[in-house]
Structures are given as C-alpha cells and as structure tokens.
Design an enzyme around this catalytic site. Structure first.
Site, PDB file in Angstrom:
ATOM      1  N   ARG A  70      52.113  22.302  44.968  1.00 21.20           N
ATOM      2  CA  ARG A  70      51.357  21.207  45.575  1.00 21.20           C
ATOM      3  C   ARG A  70      52.333  20.229  46.228  1.00 21.20           C
ATOM      4  O   ARG A  70      53.448  20.035  45.761  1.00 21.20           O
ATOM      5  CB  ARG A  70      50.508  20.495  44.529  1.00 21.20           C
ATOM      6  N   ASP A 115      39.771  24.620  50.275  1.00 21.79           N
ATOM      7  CA  ASP A 115      39.356  23.532  51.159  1.00 21.79           C
ATOM      8  C   ASP A 115      40.412  22.438  51.259  1.00 21.79           C
ATOM      9  O   ASP A 115      40.529  21.772  52.288  1.00 21.79           O
ATOM     10  CB  ASP A 115      38.019  22.945  50.705  1.00 21.79           C
ATOM     11  N   ASP A 124      37.585  32.160  42.944  1.00 25.19           N
ATOM     12  CA  ASP A 124      36.266  31.662  42.546  1.00 25.19           C
ATOM     13  C   ASP A 124      35.161  32.026  43.532  1.00 25.19           C
ATOM     14  O   ASP A 124      33.984  31.901  43.201  1.00 25.19           O
ATOM     15  CB  ASP A 124      36.301  30.142  42.382  1.00 25.19           C
ATOM     16  N   ARG A 182      33.252  36.487  17.891  1.00 22.68           N
ATOM     17  CA  ARG A 182      34.604  36.168  18.347  1.00 22.68           C
ATOM     18  C   ARG A 182      34.542  35.529  19.737  1.00 22.68           C
ATOM     19  O   ARG A 182      33.658  35.833  20.530  1.00 22.68           O
ATOM     20  CB  ARG A 182      35.479  37.427  18.414  1.00 22.68           C
ATOM     21  N   HIS A 186      44.426  32.420  32.605  1.00 25.84           N
ATOM     22  CA  HIS A 186      45.117  32.744  33.851  1.00 25.84           C
ATOM     23  C   HIS A 186      45.381  34.233  34.029  1.00 25.84           C
ATOM     24  O   HIS A 186      45.933  34.635  35.060  1.00 25.84           O
ATOM     25  CB  HIS A 186      46.429  31.967  33.936  1.00 25.84           C
ATOM     26  N   VAL A 187      45.008  35.047  33.043  1.00 26.58           N
ATOM     27  CA  VAL A 187      45.157  36.488  33.234  1.00 26.58           C
ATOM     28  C   VAL A 187      44.279  36.955  34.394  1.00 26.58           C
ATOM     29  O   VAL A 187      44.554  37.964  35.046  1.00 26.58           O
ATOM     30  CB  VAL A 187      44.794  37.239  31.941  1.00 26.58           C
ATOM     31  N   VAL A 230      31.240  59.516  46.511  1.00 21.38           N
ATOM     32  CA  VAL A 230      32.577  58.964  46.761  1.00 21.38           C
ATOM     33  C   VAL A 230      32.968  59.081  48.222  1.00 21.38           C
ATOM     34  O   VAL A 230      33.820  58.340  48.705  1.00 21.38           O
ATOM     35  CB  VAL A 230      33.637  59.653  45.877  1.00 21.38           C
ATOM     36  N   ARG A 276      47.927  66.541  45.542  1.00 22.82           N
ATOM     37  CA  ARG A 276      46.495  66.812  45.592  1.00 22.82           C
ATOM     38  C   ARG A 276      45.881  66.250  44.311  1.00 22.82           C
ATOM     39  O   ARG A 276      46.320  66.566  43.224  1.00 22.82           O
ATOM     40  CB  ARG A 276      46.226  68.318  45.672  1.00 22.82           C
ATOM     41  N   ARG A 279      28.044  66.980  57.951  1.00 21.87           N
ATOM     42  CA  ARG A 279      27.620  66.140  56.831  1.00 21.87           C
ATOM     43  C   ARG A 279      28.167  64.722  56.925  1.00 21.87           C
ATOM     44  O   ARG A 279      28.695  64.163  55.958  1.00 21.87           O
ATOM     45  CB  ARG A 279      28.030  66.780  55.506  1.00 21.87           C
TER      46      ARG A 279
END
Length: 696
Positions: A69, A100, A147, A273, A279-280, A457, A575, A650
């Site tokens: 900063r 921002d 975020d 629990r 921060h991970v 996929v 492969r 296809r």
C-alpha cells in the site's frame, strides 16, 4: 511506451509500439517500493519487461511483481513524483490491475496529469520537449480480487483460483467429517461480498450458508437446527455450514463461526468443529480459468491502450459471459461504492434488491440460496413430485454420486437407439434426444417433455458455450502442463508434445495451450500444412537460442492429425486422459444451476402438456437443450440445433473459442496479425432488478 501496474504491486513497462505479446510483466521490487510506491520512488522499481523474464510466470499465484500500500500516492506531492518518473521514461499508458482503490487512484492521477506536468515544467522537473511528448495519459483497468465484488464484470481475476483452494479444503474436511460424524463450520473470506461463501455452498452441497447480502430470518437458529436434524435423520453422517466473515443477522449483529458452533453444540449436542480458511484462499497455483481470463483481459487492455486518444475516457476491461467488454472505469467504481454504501447505511432488513452486472452474490436472496443448496431432489420435493432416483442413463440402473465425485454414475445405453441411427456417434444425450423426437411418430410413449444438459469434457455440444466437465478436464491438462514444464526446467533443448482428448473438437487443446503457455496447439478446426509445421519448428529453434530452452506443443487426438514434429531437440510424447478427477468449482456450480433450471422447465412443461390425467408433448419446444449462450441459460429445441451441427465430425459449425487462437500465437511470440474487426466497444454499467425466477 506503456506501463503495467498491479494494484498495490510493483511497476514495469512494455513497448506499446510492439505486438500485444509484450504485455507480460517482469518481477520488479517486492519491498517497500512496490505498487504506486514504486511509481513514486522510481529508479530500479520500474523495469522493462522482456520475453525471457516472464517465462514460467503463468503457474505462479498471487501478484508476482509484489504488493504494497502506498500512502505517498494519496498526496499531490507523491503523484507529482510519480508523474516525473513516467515522463522521464516516456511512459504514457497505464494498465492498473487491482480493486476500486487502485482504479480510483489511477483515475485521479489521469485527471491531474495536465496540472502535474505544468507544475513540473514550471519547477524545472521536466523539459518542454518531455512535457510535449507526454501531454496525455491513458488509463485501462483490470480487476484483480478474490471476492468478485466489483460491479461491471462477471468474474474478477483470482476468484476462480480462490474457489479452487476453498473446495480442496472442503473436500478434505468432508472426509474426516463423514468418518467422525461431525458438523463443520467453515469461515471463508468476504466482509462485504458473499460470493465465495455462496458458490462454495452450491459446489459442496452444504446444509446452510450465511452471507452479508442476505441476513437470515429472526428464527434462523430454530430453522438451522431443524435442517441439521432432518439431514442426520435422513442418513447423512456429516453437516457442512459455510459462513462469510461479514455475515450478519437482521439486527446487524455479526454471525460468527463460533456463534454457530455454540448453537449447534448446545441445542443438538453434535460434535462440531470450526475451520477458518484465512489467507490460504489467496494463494496457490492459479486455475486454468484465471490464466485464460488474465491473458484475454491483458490482450484487450493493450488493444484499448493502442487505440486510445487524449479524448478516450479511462476504461476497465471486463468479462460478460464469454466476451471481453470495455466499461467506463469510474462508472464501475462508483456503482461498486454505491452498493457498499447502501449495504452499510441501510438496515439489514432493507438490503437493496437491485443488482448490477458483476457482484454475483447480490441478486441472490438467502432463502433462494438455501433452496438451491438442496439441488434437484429438493426442488422435486418442494413441487410435490415423487422422488426421482438417479438412473444410469437410459438403461435404468440405479447409481449414486455427489458434488465431490468426478465422472458420471450414469451409463449410456447402446440398445436404446432406434435403428438405424441417422447420424454417426455424437454425445449420447444429444443424438438420443433427436432419435426420440423422430420416434414420437411411432411411439406415443416418447411424447413427453425432454431436456438435454450438455455434459462432456470435449465441449462439443451444439447450443452451449460450455459443457459440464470441460472445466475439470481443462484444469487436469493444465496441471499436467505445469508438471512437464517443471521437469523440463532441468533439461536443455527439449520439446514436449501433449495429446489431449476431444476428438475433432480442439477446445481442450486450445484453452490448455493458453493456460499452460504452449508454443503451439494443433487442432482439426484450423487446418495446417507442412509449411506451417516448418515455421513452427523454426520458431522453436530460435527459442532454443535464448535462455528458455524448452518447448510445449499440444495436439488434439482427432484421427486426421498425423503430426510428426522434428525440431532439433529430443521430443517426449505424453498421452493422458483428462477424464476423471475431482470436479472443479465451476463444474459443480454449473451443474447445480443447470439441474435446477432443467427441473423447473420440465415441471412447467408437464403442467402445460397435461390433459385429462395424461401427458402428451409433441411440439418442437417440448424437447430442448439447455445451454449457456454468452451469459444466459437458454432452452433451444434440439431439432433447430441440427442445422448448427457438423454430424460427420461431431462438432458445432460455429465455435466461439476459435477467436482465442490468435492470442495463443501472440503470447507464444509469433509475428501474426490480430483481427480487431470485432473489438470490444465501450459500454455502460446498467442497473437492473433481478427476479427470483430468473436466478433459478
């Protein structure tokens, strides 16, 4: 000249007169001279990017060029020093990557540019010739935030990677929770935006979610305990509760993870629990989506800077569906601040119901979010339909599954197809629906509502930009590319060739090439000759003369491609199959939304086609494919999609991702022309009211 700056990150410059591939940054200062501070301090904190200096950067998370900063830049004196450093280097273009705060600072800097130059000229800080050459400053913004709280873009750079980190932890916790029959309360980031919490809940099938945008009802404690009890009585061995760090109740009182734990323990006696991810969530290897997004936005930012004039307003490059768009920077910043102000000033009971493009969690009320978490089966129960068990395709064998399991527990049924099949093999659901439509003339039992959800996929289903499973496969390939590049770092003059799945569809090869930093990607859709191969080999030869002595080539596995590259270095063929593995957050969330939308559509069709206690659906719009078109989920009759399909190979006749292939070449340092005929135009941020029906 131009300058790339990461929000709070160090500074670096590139040649705006060169091709777009000069975009990539080089590590500069990681200390106190980072970000706008580096711009103020100048000197070695501003470095020119070279091709070799940015090698191996794609797979690095966070901001590679550092972050800090800067209070100095908030003052006019600091901005005066920053302006002098830019003028002395002939830099007149800034690309600001941040939130921002960083973008507002850049816009302020641009607004003061003329007065700053005048003051520097008066005090002798710059010469008249330097002031003339740097008479104006162009600004383009890119949004980097986990975020996803910036209005104007569907996704911010970093959000998808954060979701990957969260889901990895949630999946690991789910295992121990099942073993010990525990309840876990997981706290994720999001002081003002609940996007991460909401999408995580949808992706992991959580029992409850708390987000700041939609405080729960006053009796939420009773409702939550009742829900957990019902889940346990239904046979579940665990409970997962997701809470955003900024969650509050109707009175504005914070709802913390410890509050929820104490409630569950006191009322239900469950072993509970609390896990605070912290921060991970901000670290780790970036996902394939973020790599492609960053590359696409970066190229668009460079194009915007090259096209800019002194009269061009500062813009921010955003994502709308699968399209890059340009929006007025300060409009987006202002709307984002307005949303935050509205949330802070209004009481929780009067949270705004007006959403904007971006800020994904805002338009989704908490009650609706809780219902979506129940998935398709829950929606069946709400609509008073009998429970529908999972079946393995059209064969009818019972199966199972869950949000954390890859692949499909359904199997296609080869005996189902009506003989003779009119088309070569294609994704079974699509061809099966076409054959059922043709069979309606002979079999009245087939006159029922039919909805096809693309799940392959290869991402080769017509009528949809994305298919469930393609993102998971793409990340699998990208991870393999990273490992191969890491292995190649210890060798010299070696080229790796990776074969991907996809048949005649080159989606996986192309997008994995972008995400993995490949030198080339050979696909069926883009025909090539021996001359093209020769050019690529010569390009690799020149690359081997630099410090980057490795190459990476991808190729689709369609039968016509018999590629034999012969660069002057050893070649290793790899492969592998991208099928399988843990589904990505995108695929889990996408599948949940598609399923909920499909069930709602079928329910409406059943009511519409019911006559005297029986269902008879024989119109074209009673058999549809649900696909994503740009940023909307739309139902399209399967008979209309026949005209858009190349059945022989296809694949759809038109595929949006083919426009990304020039970017792959540019980033691989090929000298090619970039088609700018369909460049993004400046749009405006608009507010719109979101209905509950449209969000289902």
């Amino acid at each position: 000249g131009g300058l790339i700056q990461a929000g709070g990150g160090a500074l670096l410059c590139f040649s705006a007169t060169a091709a777009c591939h000069q975009l990539s940054p080089t590590p500069a200062s990681r200390g106190p001279g980072a970000g706008y501070q580096g711009l103020v301090d100048g000197g070695d904190n501003i470095k020119e990017a070279t091709w070799e200096s940015v090698s191996m950067m794609l797979q690095l998370g966070g901001t590679v060029i550092g972050s800090a900063r800067c209070q100095d830049f908030r003052t006019r004196e600091g901005r005066l020093k920053a302006a002098r450093n830019l003028v002395k280097r002939g830099i007149t273009n800034l690309c600001v990557i941040g939130g921002d705060g960083s973008l507002t600072g850049a816009d302020t800097f641009r607004a003061e540019w003329s007065s700053l130059l005048a003051e520097l000229l008066k005090t002798g800080g710059i010469t008249a010739d330097e002031a003339k050459k740097s008479s104006y400053l162009n600004i383009v913004g890119m949004v980097g935030s986990i975020d996803n709280d910036f209005c104007g873009t569907d996704m911010t750079i970093g959000t998808d990677s954060a979701l990957h980190r969260i889901m990895e932890i949630v999946d690991a916790i789910t295992t121990t929770a099942q073993s010990h029959q525990r309840t876990f309360v997981l706290e994720v980031m999001g002081r003002h935006c609940g996007y991460l919490a909401l999408i995580t809940s949808l992706a992991c099938g959580a029992d409850w979610v708390f987000i700041p945008e939609s405080p729960p009802e006053d009796d939420w404690e009773d409702h939550l305990c009742r829900r957990l009890t019902e889940t346990r009585l239904g046979g579940s061995r665990l409970n997962i509760i997701i809470v955003a760090e900024g969650a509050i109740d109707k009175q504005g009182k914070p709802i913390t993870s410890d509050d929820i734990k104490n409630l569950v323990v006191k009322r239900l006696g469950y072993d509970t629990r609390v896990t605070i991810l912290g921060h991970v969530q901000r670290g780790g290897t970036p996902s394939a989506f973020d790599r492609v997004l960053g590359s696409r936005m970066g190229v668009e930012a460079v194009m915007a800077l090259l096209e800019a004039t002194p009269e061009t307003p500062a813009c921010v490059v955003s994502l709308s569906g699968n399209q890059a768009v340009r929006l007025p920077l300060m409009e987006c910043v202002q709307v984002t601040k307005d949303v935050t102000t509205a949330m802070n000033e209004r009481p929780p009971t009067a949270r705004p119901s007006v959403g904007t493009r971006g800020r994904g969690a805002l338009p989704i009320p908490g009650d609706l979010a809780q219902e979506i978490l129940r998935g398709n089966q829950r929606q069946h129960q709400q609509l008073r339909h009998p429970r529908a068990d999972h079946h393995r395709g059209l064969r009818g064998e019972r199966g199972g599954g869950g949000p954390g399991l890859g692949g499909s527990s359904w199997r296609p049924c080869p005996q189902f197809w009506l003989p003779p099949p009119p088309h070569p093999p294609f994704p079974k659901a699509f061809t099966g629906s076409l054959e059922m439509m043709e069979g309606r003339a002979k079999f009245e039992e087939l006159c029922i509502p039919l909805c096809v959800i693309p799940a392959t996929v290869s991402n080769n289903v017509p009528g949809s930009d994305f298919s469930i499973g393609a993102d998971t496969a793409l990340n699998t390939i990208t991870t393999t590319c990273d490992r191969i590049k890491q292995s190649a770092a210890g060798t010299k003059r070696r080229v790796f060739i990776i074969e991907t799945m996809g048949g005649y569809c080159g989606y996986l090869a192309t997008l994995a090439g972008l995400a993995g930093g490949a030198d080339a990607a050979y696909i069926y859709e883009e025909h090539f000759s021996i001359r093209d191969l020769q050019i690529n080999v010569e390009h690799l030869t020149e690359k081997m003369k630099t410090t980057v002595k490795r190459g990476l080539v991808l190729r689709g596995c369609s039968p016509p491609l018999r590629t034999r590259l012969s660069p002057p270095c050893p070649v290793t063929r790899c492969r592998f199959s991208p099928q399988g593995g843990t589904p990505t957050p995108f695929d889990r969330n996408f599948g949940t939304k598609m399923g909920a939308k499909a069930v709602a559509w079928i329910t409406g069709k059943i009511k519409e086609c019911s006559r005297h206690g029986r269902i008879f659906a024989n119109t074209a719009d009673s058999a549809c494919l649900l696909g994503m078109r740009k940023r909307s989920l739309v139902f399209q009759p399967v008979t209309e999609l026949k005209e858009q399909t190349d059945f022989e190979h296809r694949i759809p006749k038109e595929q949006w991702w083919l426009k990304l292939r020039p970017i792959l070449k540019i980033l691989a340092k090929y000298n090619i022309e970039l088609d700018t005929s369909e460049k993004a135009h400046l749009e405006h941020v608009r507010q719109k009211r979101i209905s509950l029906e449209s969000n289902i």
